[in-house]
Scaffold this motif. Sequence first.
Motif, short mmCIF file in Angstrom:
data_model
loop_
_atom_site.label_atom_id
_atom_site.label_comp_id
_atom_site.label_asym_id
_atom_site.label_seq_id
_atom_site.Cartn_x
_atom_site.Cartn_y
_atom_site.Cartn_z
N GLY A 23 0.78 -1.23 0.00
CA GLY A 23 0.00 0.00 0.00
C GLY A 23 0.81 1.28 0.00
N LEU A 24 2.11 1.18 -0.28
CA LEU A 24 2.92 2.40 -0.35
C LEU A 24 2.59 3.16 -1.62
CD1 LEU A 24 6.38 1.02 0.82
CD2 LEU A 24 4.72 2.30 2.16
N GLU A 25 2.49 4.46 -1.51
CA GLU A 25 2.13 5.29 -2.66
C GLU A 25 3.33 5.39 -3.61
OE1 GLU A 25 0.63 9.06 -1.29
OE2 GLU A 25 -0.34 8.08 0.42
N SER A 26 3.17 4.96 -4.84
CA SER A 26 4.27 4.88 -5.79
C SER A 26 4.87 6.25 -6.12
CB SER A 26 3.83 4.19 -7.08
OG SER A 26 2.78 4.89 -7.69
N GLU A 27 4.10 7.31 -6.01
CA GLU A 27 4.64 8.64 -6.32
C GLU A 27 5.55 9.19 -5.21
OE1 GLU A 27 0.60 9.00 -4.55
OE2 GLU A 27 1.31 8.00 -6.35
N ARG A 28 5.57 8.56 -4.06
CA ARG A 28 6.43 9.00 -2.95
C ARG A 28 7.75 8.24 -3.01
NH1 ARG A 28 3.21 10.42 2.32
NH2 ARG A 28 5.22 11.41 2.57
N VAL A 29 8.45 8.40 -4.11
CA VAL A 29 9.65 7.63 -4.43
C VAL A 29 10.74 7.81 -3.37
CG1 VAL A 29 11.48 7.31 -6.14
CG2 VAL A 29 9.15 7.69 -6.88
N LEU A 30 11.04 9.03 -3.02
CA LEU A 30 12.12 9.30 -2.06
C LEU A 30 11.81 8.70 -0.69
CD1 LEU A 30 14.83 10.66 -1.44
CD2 LEU A 30 13.56 12.74 -0.89
N GLU A 31 10.60 8.96 -0.19
CA GLU A 31 10.21 8.44 1.12
C GLU A 31 10.22 6.91 1.13
OE1 GLU A 31 8.51 10.71 -0.57
OE2 GLU A 31 8.12 12.45 0.69
#
Length: 195
Positions: free
Chosen positions: A134-142
């Motif tokens: 469920g990690l948001e793919s657009e939050r690449v750095l995080e």
Amino acid sequence: LTEEALSRLWREVANGVSSLGQGALPKGELSRNIELLRDMTRQIMSAPNSDTYLQINSSWRVAVNEQLFSTQRPAAIRRVFAAFAPEAYTSVLNSGDCQFLLSGLRDQFQLPYNADNGWCELNRQIKACMATAGLESERVLENNIAIWQLLVALRGTKAAEDELLIDEESSMDGLKNGAYSNVALNQILFGPPGT
């Protein structure tokens, strides 16, 4: 692509994407091969996929055979892929670390993992596990930072488990050999604590 940008991508030990340690490209090899590195970088920029990865590694091997480079530098190549396609690749550059991370994700979080030795495929599986979690793919750095923190935690867990196993084995050896036969037994027979 300026020489400074190429130096930051290929030569710097720690460039904000990942650290190479001793896998960094020497300055002389960078300057002698600046055009070759520029071409490789453009290929990676235009198509950062597994076919390009295989092609770049093959070109690098040819360059090593022609003595343009002193050695194969898979971590440097992987770091450039991670820099240009962070949505597809993590900055975990070592395939063994990727496999360890995936086995930890499987064992600790029941996320699927199929053993594969290819770095591109291992990264695809890591990204798939992240999506399943469920990690948001657009939050690449995080997400990349979280993967590194998880890898460090899993390494710590494994080291602690190994240490515990060694301690248990040495304790059992001590019992078998009678090494602990004269150790005082801490028993409280009567009275309040501290008496």
